[in-house]
Design a protein around this motif. Structure first.
Motif, PDB file in Angstrom:
ATOM      1  N   ILE A 118      -0.687  -0.543   9.594  1.00  0.00           N
ATOM      2  CA  ILE A 118      -0.609  -0.743   8.145  1.00  0.00           C
ATOM      3  C   ILE A 118       0.760  -0.286   7.661  1.00  0.00           C
ATOM      4  CG2 ILE A 118      -1.510   0.034   5.908  1.00  0.00           C
ATOM      5  CD1 ILE A 118      -4.271   0.263   7.210  1.00  0.00           C
ATOM      6  N   LEU A 173       0.832  -1.205   0.000  1.00  0.00           N
ATOM      7  CA  LEU A 173       0.000   0.000   0.000  1.00  0.00           C
ATOM      8  C   LEU A 173       0.862   1.247   0.000  1.00  0.00           C
ATOM      9  CD1 LEU A 173      -2.695  -1.110   2.614  1.00  0.00           C
ATOM     10  CD2 LEU A 173      -2.695  -1.452   0.134  1.00  0.00           C
ATOM     11  N   SER A 203      -7.461   6.656   2.450  1.00  0.00           N
ATOM     12  CA  SER A 203      -8.514   5.734   2.015  1.00  0.00           C
ATOM     13  C   SER A 203      -8.510   4.426   2.797  1.00  0.00           C
ATOM     14  CB  SER A 203      -8.357   5.428   0.516  1.00  0.00           C
ATOM     15  OG  SER A 203      -8.477   6.602  -0.253  1.00  0.00           O
ATOM     16  N   TYR A 204      -7.508   4.241   3.671  1.00  0.00           N
ATOM     17  CA  TYR A 204      -7.395   3.012   4.446  1.00  0.00           C
ATOM     18  C   TYR A 204      -7.625   3.329   5.916  1.00  0.00           C
ATOM     19  CZ  TYR A 204      -5.015   1.561   0.136  1.00  0.00           C
ATOM     20  OH  TYR A 204      -4.700   1.310  -1.176  1.00  0.00           O
ATOM     21  N   ASP A 250      -2.113   6.866  -0.493  1.00  0.00           N
ATOM     22  CA  ASP A 250      -3.490   6.376  -0.413  1.00  0.00           C
ATOM     23  C   ASP A 250      -3.973   6.214   1.022  1.00  0.00           C
ATOM     24  OD1 ASP A 250      -3.723   6.129  -3.207  1.00  0.00           O
ATOM     25  OD2 ASP A 250      -2.873   4.115  -3.195  1.00  0.00           O
ATOM     26  N   SER A 251      -3.125   6.539   1.980  1.00  0.00           N
ATOM     27  CA  SER A 251      -3.444   6.249   3.384  1.00  0.00           C
ATOM     28  C   SER A 251      -4.786   6.825   3.853  1.00  0.00           C
ATOM     29  CB  SER A 251      -2.320   6.723   4.302  1.00  0.00           C
ATOM     30  OG  SER A 251      -2.103   8.113   4.170  1.00  0.00           O
ATOM     31  N   TYR A 273       3.530   1.075   5.039  1.00  0.00           N
ATOM     32  CA  TYR A 273       3.738   1.856   3.813  1.00  0.00           C
ATOM     33  C   TYR A 273       5.217   1.912   3.436  1.00  0.00           C
ATOM     34  CZ  TYR A 273      -1.011   3.463   4.876  1.00  0.00           C
ATOM     35  OH  TYR A 273      -2.354   3.509   5.140  1.00  0.00           O
ATOM     36  N   ASN A 281      -9.050   2.011  -6.679  1.00  0.00           N
ATOM     37  CA  ASN A 281      -8.513   0.699  -6.337  1.00  0.00           C
ATOM     38  C   ASN A 281      -8.133  -0.089  -7.584  1.00  0.00           C
ATOM     39  OD1 ASN A 281     -11.470   0.306  -6.831  1.00  0.00           O
ATOM     40  ND2 ASN A 281     -10.913  -1.833  -6.485  1.00  0.00           N
ATOM     41  N   ARG A 321      -8.270  -1.739  -2.494  1.00  0.00           N
ATOM     42  CA  ARG A 321      -6.868  -1.384  -2.312  1.00  0.00           C
ATOM     43  C   ARG A 321      -6.213  -1.122  -3.662  1.00  0.00           C
ATOM     44  NH1 ARG A 321      -4.816  -6.455  -0.634  1.00  0.00           N
ATOM     45  NH2 ARG A 321      -6.789  -7.221  -1.476  1.00  0.00           N
ATOM     46  N   PHE A 340     -11.849  -5.267   0.891  1.00  0.00           N
ATOM     47  CA  PHE A 340     -11.404  -3.884   1.064  1.00  0.00           C
ATOM     48  C   PHE A 340     -10.784  -3.430  -0.254  1.00  0.00           C
ATOM     49  CE2 PHE A 340     -11.530  -5.484   5.366  1.00  0.00           C
ATOM     50  CZ  PHE A 340     -12.110  -4.426   6.056  1.00  0.00           C
ATOM     51  N   LEU A 373      -9.852  -1.764   7.723  1.00  0.00           N
ATOM     52  CA  LEU A 373      -8.807  -2.526   7.029  1.00  0.00           C
ATOM     53  C   LEU A 373      -7.742  -2.975   8.030  1.00  0.00           C
ATOM     54  CD1 LEU A 373      -7.330  -3.637   4.573  1.00  0.00           C
ATOM     55  CD2 LEU A 373      -6.375  -1.339   4.199  1.00  0.00           C
TER      56      LEU A 373
END
Length: 319
Positions: free
Chosen positions: A237, A190, A197-198, A194-195, A239, A263, A278, A276, A202
């Motif tokens: 998460i 990931l 959106s998470y 885009d963080s 990155y 996504n 992604r 989810f 998730l």
């Protein structure tokens, strides 16, 4: 006759009435006309994780061939071309007008379980199939003056994924900065961009699967290793894999031409209530190429929604 006379008079002013000079002038005109015609040409590149080669479904493959003919990319990179031989990828490429194709599989002594492949309108040069100390490895080639690195990063553990990307970045950094470089594939990672959106949903889902035993452990597809899923970074998460590319000066082509998240997995056919959205499929470019990006996107339509569990990613460069 008048235009010819005017042309001759014009040439005489510049001392070009002799036949040799006329020939030289004509050649110069042809050369500069050709150069002008080539400038600003769009070069199209497509990257696609095909879910085991469209699962060798002849109807799906035929639909894909019709679709990609209309798109007419110059180069296509593939992940998960399972079951494909060199002859298979060559025959597929010919169906949509690509006379050149290479694959990274056991035919070439590479113990890869999910073959990578490239097809092209142009000769594919300096091919390297690299698997050493990597999960799925990377396929390198130089096409039309561009260095292409195609990869599929480790899916189950962050440690393996970090090892993959660090080796690939180190290899790309050995190329002079005035060269053109593309890195594409399924990164299973990931992006910090885009963080937003998470969210916690998730993260909580990933926490529930963290440490779980992978049922295919001990089989050739996991190179006979015993594997437990470990994708979080200190309980959060991760990155860091994508951050390695950003820190190395590479640009995410998607965000060079888009402002909003989109996504790449799962597609509509494979989407479940528990899924989810992604973005794990990327096309990265180096500094020189970043200035030439005209268009980049994740392609979604009624066909790509069912061809694979991944959506294809496209890049158009003004060369």
């Amino acid at each position: 006759m008048k235009p010819r006379k005017f042309f001759a008079i014009g040439l005489s002013i510049y001392g070009l009435r002799s036949k040799p000079m006329l020939l030289l002038y004509g050649c110069a005109l042809l050369f500069f006309s050709s150069v002008k015609g080539q400038q600003g040409r769009l070069f199209t590149f497509l990257n696609y994780n095909t879910k085991y080669g469209f699962e060798k479904d002849s109807a799906l493959t035929a639909n894909y061939v019709d679709w990609v003919k209309k798109l007419a990319p110059d180069v296509i990179a593939y992940q998960e071309m399972n079951g494909f031989t060199q002859n298979d990828i060559g025959n597929l490429a010919k169906r949509y007008g690509h006379p050149y194709a290479v694959i990274m599989n056991r035919e070439y002594g590479v113990p890869v379980t999910h073959p990578l492949a490239i097809t092209s309108k142009y000769p594919i040069l300096d091919v390297r199939r690299v698997m050493d100390n990597l999960w799925h490895g990377y396929l390198y080639a130089k096409i039309n003056g561009i260095h292409f690195f195609i990869t599929h990063l480790a899916p189950f553990t962050l440690e393996d994924r970090q090892k993959d990307i660090r080796k690939i970045v180190a290899q790309m950094q050995s190329i002079p900065k005035n060269e053109m470089v593309v890195l594409a594939g399924d990164f299973n990672a990931l992006s910090p961009m885009d963080s937003p959106s998470y969210g916690d949903d998730l993260l909580n889902a990933m926490k529930r699967s963290e440490g779980k035993f992978i049922k295919k452990s001990g089989t050739p597809i996991l190179r006979n290793r015993t594997v437990h899923r470990r994708n979080l970074n200190n309980g959060q998460i991760d990155y860091s894999v994508i951050q390695e590319l950003i820190d190395a000066g590479f640009e995410d082509s998607f965000y060079l031409r888009n402002d909003a998240f989109k996504n790449s997995v799962p597609t509509e056919k494979y989407r479940k209530e528990s899924s989810f959205l992604r973005r794990i499929d990327y096309i990265w470019v180096n500094g020189r190429l970043s200035k030439k990006v005209e268009y980049s996107d994740i392609l979604k339509d009624s066909l790509t929604d069912r061809l694979s569990d991944h959506s294809p990613v496209i890049l158009k460069l003004k060369l």
